[in-house]
Every structure is written in C-alpha cells, then in structure tokens.
Design an enzyme around this catalytic site. Structure first.
Site, PDB file in Angstrom:
ATOM      1  N   GLU A   1       0.818  -1.227   0.000  1.00 11.29           N
ATOM      2  CA  GLU A   1       0.000   0.000   0.000  1.00 11.29           C
ATOM      3  C   GLU A   1       0.845   1.268   0.000  1.00 11.29           C
ATOM      4  O   GLU A   1       0.636   2.165   0.822  1.00 11.29           O
ATOM      5  CB  GLU A   1      -0.975  -0.007   1.198  1.00 11.29           C
ATOM      6  CG  GLU A   1      -2.014  -1.093   1.094  1.00 11.29           C
ATOM      7  CD  GLU A   1      -3.156  -0.977   2.110  1.00 11.29           C
ATOM      8  OE1 GLU A   1      -3.057  -0.184   3.061  1.00 11.29           O
ATOM      9  OE2 GLU A   1      -4.158  -1.698   1.935  1.00 11.29           O
TER      10      GLU A   1
ATOM     11  N   GLU B   1      -5.531  -8.212  -0.441  1.00 14.49           N
ATOM     12  CA  GLU B   1      -6.237  -7.911   0.820  1.00 14.49           C
ATOM     13  C   GLU B   1      -7.694  -7.626   0.469  1.00 14.49           C
ATOM     14  O   GLU B   1      -7.967  -6.715  -0.324  1.00 14.49           O
ATOM     15  CB  GLU B   1      -5.642  -6.693   1.541  1.00 14.49           C
ATOM     16  CG  GLU B   1      -4.335  -6.969   2.249  1.00 14.49           C
ATOM     17  CD  GLU B   1      -3.855  -5.782   3.100  1.00 14.49           C
ATOM     18  OE1 GLU B   1      -4.690  -5.069   3.692  1.00 14.49           O
ATOM     19  OE2 GLU B   1      -2.628  -5.578   3.141  1.00 14.49           O
TER      20      GLU B   1
HETATM   21  O1  AHR Z   1      -5.276  -5.658   7.107  1.00 15.44           O
HETATM   22  C1  AHR Z   1      -5.134  -4.499   7.871  1.00 15.44           C
HETATM   23  C2  AHR Z   1      -4.380  -3.398   7.144  1.00 15.44           C
HETATM   24  O2  AHR Z   1      -5.157  -2.943   6.083  1.00 15.44           O
HETATM   25  C3  AHR Z   1      -3.072  -3.780   6.491  1.00 15.44           C
HETATM   26  O3  AHR Z   1      -1.995  -3.727   7.353  1.00 15.44           O
HETATM   27  C4  AHR Z   1      -2.922  -2.749   5.424  1.00 15.44           C
HETATM   28  O4  AHR Z   1      -2.171  -3.214   4.329  1.00 15.44           O
HETATM   29  C5  AHR Z   1      -4.333  -2.381   5.076  1.00 15.44           C
HETATM   30  O5  AHR Z   1      -4.502  -1.002   5.073  1.00 15.44           O
END
Ligand code: AHR
Length: 505
Positions: free
Chosen positions: A172, A291
């Site tokens: 990210e 994610e």
């Molecule tokens: O999964 C929680 C957080 O969400 C992670 O650390 C990050 O990559 C995302 O913003």
C-alpha cells in the site's frame, strides 16, 4: 422475486485458480501472537504454534498466505526475526504502535506455512528500506549456500532453501498512512529497481507491484498506470486491496459490495491492458487481490491514537450473517474474474478481521465468514462458468440498481465418476426471497436424469445480525437448504440475506 439461471460449459471464464483462496498473516494485533503462535498454549506444538488453529486453517482450505504485512512490513527489519529466539531484539512497530518481540520471523513463518500445507507469499519493506534489504531477504530465503545470507539461513537450521515463489514489492505505498509513503513516480522507480535486482537472483520469481489501497484512493487509476509503465516487463501481478462495511448504516449498498470489487477489477485490468497496448505488448499483467474482507473501519480511530502494547486486541471484528453473505458474494466475484485475478488473500487469517478467532490460552472458533470461504475453497473445482442470470434488481445508493442474485458456478468433468457441478448464490435483498429455477441438463451437458443433487447448504438466519462467539461458536452454520430437482430443473427458495452452495453430480 423469481430468478432463472442458465449455465453452459461452452461459457467458461477459465480454470479455478487455487491461489484465489489465499489469506494473510500480519504482525498486527493478535494475528501472530496468541493467534497462530502461542508457545504456552496447551495445544502448542514443539515450535510454539497452536495446533487447534492449524486444524481450523486446514479445514478453511487456505492455499497461500501473505506475510508479514500489511502496514507492518513497511517498517520491518527482517533480520530481527531470525536466529536464536533469545537473541532477537524487541522493537517498536510504528505501523500499529505495538511492541514486537520478534519471537516469530521468516523461518518460523515458513515452517508454519509448510506444516499447515499453505504456500508462503512474502512482502518486502519498500517503506523505510529498499532494494538492498529486499535482495538480502530473498537470498536468505531462496539462496544456495556459499554466500553470507543463505549460509546464515543454514546456520539457523534451514539448510534447504525456503523456495518462496511470490514476492510483493512493498505494501500500500499509495497510502499516506504507510511508513515511507510514496508518490506513484517515487514508488514506480524503487519497485522497478528492486524488481530488477531481485530478478538477478532468480529470474523466475513472481513479483507483485503495489496497486491501489482501494478504488476510492485519489490516485486510483493513475497510480496503476504510472507504476506499470515503469515496471511492466519486471512484474507479473499488480495488487488491489478492498475492505467493505455498511457506511452510515447503508446495509443495501453494503450487501452489494461485490459491485465495487467487480468494477475495481475491471478498471485495473483495463489500465494494465492500456499500458500493454501502448507498448505493443501481448503480456497480460494479472491482478493480485491480496487484501479483501469486511472491516468496520468506521469504528477504528486510526493508528496514531493507539496505546503502545504487545499483541493488543486490534480490529477484532465480530461478523454476522450479513457479513458472511457479503464475503460469499466477494468470493463469487473473484471466481468470475478467474481469467485475470491470479491470487486473492482474505485479510486476515486469525483474530484481526478474521474468519478464525482465539482466546489466549483457551478456545478457538469459526466466525460466520469462515463458512462461505471454507465451502467455496472446498467445492469450487474445475472450470468457472459464466452464468446467464435473469432476476430482480435491488436499488442501492452506492451502486444504483444491482442484481438481487450473485451467482457463480464451477464444473469439474475430470473425475472418474462423471461431472461435478457446484453453484454458489448470494441473495442480497434484505426483504425478498428468490424463487430460483436452474436448468441443470444444459449445464452438465448430460442426458436428462443423468445427474443428482448431492447437497444444498444454506447460510441464513431469522436474525441477520446473529454472530458466533466463544460461548456460542456454532450459532451460525450452514444448514440443509431444501433445493429440489424435477426432471432437468432444480428449484429452491433462497431467503433474504442468504448464501448458498448447491452441489450436483
Ligand atoms: O489488514 C489491515 C491493514 O489494512 C493492512 O496492514 C494494510 O495493508 C491495510 O490497510
């Protein structure tokens, strides 16, 4: 309302990719410590990992697990987590303002991954560090003995290389919350140089460039273009991240979250293919949706206000029936894009916005969202079919009118005993059931009567806010759904806010 679904093996998206059933273990909250790892737990193995949790991970059907973050990786010194445990330093993790004891690190995680039968997928720190530390970690993991870092791994008890194939180039990096946050141009350059150096070690690695942290990021679209213009020849995948929640109580839009995921994937694919077109290239960059989940972020104040603690309870969302229906529909959407989505990781695996919950020293249990994941991972086999669906529409504030039903199907005709067809449905109306009609004969291409209904499992409840807790861990579980077959036709009633897995052979 009424719905008719038609399936035909001629309309196939592509093979089910096992890596779509990935998950994510971050050094965050209680995902690692008192999650997968708790040496003092009565069920811990000789390495300190909880066997009760390992059992649930296996049953969940997870195939690949991303590690060690997440935001955590962007200030992580991997060297702190290898070697004798007594000598590992305790550090302050800036991502979550947590005390990191480093009792779990790279070797420990890979040992755990191999023992539960999942593929490890590693992320390198491109926030506070750069290409040289990334290459050193790669050499430590995958190098043959004879130079410093592979030799260090051997000294630490791992003579054989870990052979980690998939590597994320940071996490990210478009997000202002990220340690070492970068502009698209800054990130593109460091990702390019890191990828080039890592490929000098091993040409055949699979590399994932950071895409956007959500479709709503102000740089979305431009970020992917700029990054891929630099890294096109050096990477295989570009990441996408998305978390969904009922914003300001808008449950109808929340139930339609798969629309966002669908549009997100389409936009990233279009952007990647635009870069390819400009270069005159036929290479297809794949989307690593590494994610995704339901996460009630509106209840989270942000990292900077957190008190410094060790393995704190962080974002331990308790999921209900509606959340499970959304998760089921997101999995169906990922499958519908199996031609361009190469991997997907539900975030996260244990305790932190997770399907599996644990009590320190005590029990572990399955949240509601565990069930659609486990059944989809188990029964989505063979080819993904693109269904033709005629159904009512539901009005949503966020996405306009959307189909009441989300449908995906897989057909596996490779087995000895004929074909297996599995169809997954989510009814995302909060008030209207669906009277479903499915023409099965066309789907399996079989003679009339040459197939049988194996099972219909349904996840729903009179109370869509019902949850599973330590005291009532099986309050919400899949139960027989009542589908019937007559001739070539399958019919079923799908209640409001419900998810279904219907299997035929
Ligand atoms: O999964 C929680 C957080 O969400 C992670 O650390 C990050 O990559 C995302 O913003």
């Amino acid at each position: 309302g009424r719905a008719t679904v038609r399936l035909d093996p001629a309309f196939a998206v592509g093979p089910v990719r096992p890596r779509l059933f990935g998950s994510f273990v971050e050094h965050m909250g209680r995902c690692v410590y008192t999650g997968i790892y708790e040496p003092s737990h009565p069920d811990a193995d000789e390495l300190g990992f909880r066997t009760d949790v390992a059992h649930l991970v296996r049953e969940l059907g997870v195939t690949v697990v991303r590690y060690p973050g997440g935001n955590f990786v962007s200030n992580y010194r991997w060297e702190d987590g290898v070697g004798a445990k007594a000598d590992r330093p305790t550090q302050l993790d800036l991502a979550w303002r947590s005390v990191e004891t480093n009792q779990v690190g790279t070797d420990d995680f890979v040992d755990w991954a191999r023992s539960v039968g999942v593929e490890p997928m590693m992320a390198v720190n491109l926030g506070t560090r750069g290409p040289s530390e990334a290459v050193e970690l790669l050499l430590y993991c995958n190098g043959d003995p004879g130079t410093q870092w592979p030799d260090r791994r051997a000294q630490n008890g791992h003579v054989e290389p870990h052979d980690v194939r998939v590597w994320c180039l940071g996490n990210e990096m478009d997000g202002p919350w990220q340690m070492g946050h970068k502009t698209a141009e800054e990130y593109a350059r460091v990702a390019e140089e890191t990828a080039r150096a890592m490929r000098r070690v091993d040409r055949d690695l699979e590399l994932v460039a950071c895409g956007s942290s959500s479709r709503g990021m102000p740089t979305f679209g431009t970020w992917e273009r700029v990054v891929l213009e630099r890294c096109f020849d050096l990477v295989d995948h570009v990441s996408a991240h998305a978390y969904y929640e009922p914003l300001d109580g808008d449950v109808d839009s929340f139930l339609a979250s798969a629309e966002d995921m669908n549009r997100f994937i389409q936009s990233v694919v279009a952007t990647a293919d635009h870069v390819a077109a400009v270069r005159g290239s036929d290479k297809r960059i794949m989307v690593s949706f590494d994610e995704w989940n339901v996460w009630r972020q509106q209840g989270f104040d942000g990292e900077s206000s957190l008190a410094v603690r060790e393995a704190p309870e962080l974002i331990e969302d308790v999921y209900d029936v509606t959340d499970a229906v959304v998760v089921g529909s997101l999995l169906a959407t990922l499958l519908q894009h199996a031609d361009r989505v190469s991997m997907a990781c539900q975030a996260q695996l244990v305790n932190v916005i997770a399907p599996i919950m644990t009590e320190p020293g005590g029990a572990s249990w399955r949240q509601t969202i565990y069930h659609p994941f486990a059944l989809t991972a188990r029964y989505a086999r063979g080819m993904v079919l693109r269904p033709a669906v005629v159904c009512d529409r539901v009005d949503t504030a966020a996405y306009g009118p959307v189909d009441q039903l989300v449908v995906t199907a897989t057909l596996d005709d490779t087995g000895e005993g004929g074909a297996d067809l599995t169809v997954f449905f989510a009814n995302r109306s909060r008030t209207e059931p669906v009277e479903l009609t499915l023409d099965v004969a066309a789907a399996v291409g079989a003679a009339p009567g040459d197939w049988t209904l194996v099972e219909h499992l349904a996840l729903y409840d009179d109370d869509p806010t019902a949850t599973n807790t330590r005291l009532e861990p099986d309050r919400v579980v899949p139960r027989p759904g009542g589908a019937r077959t007559e001739g070539d036709t399958l019919t079923a009633t799908l209640p409001p806010t419900s998810w279904h897995c219907i299997r035929l052979t």
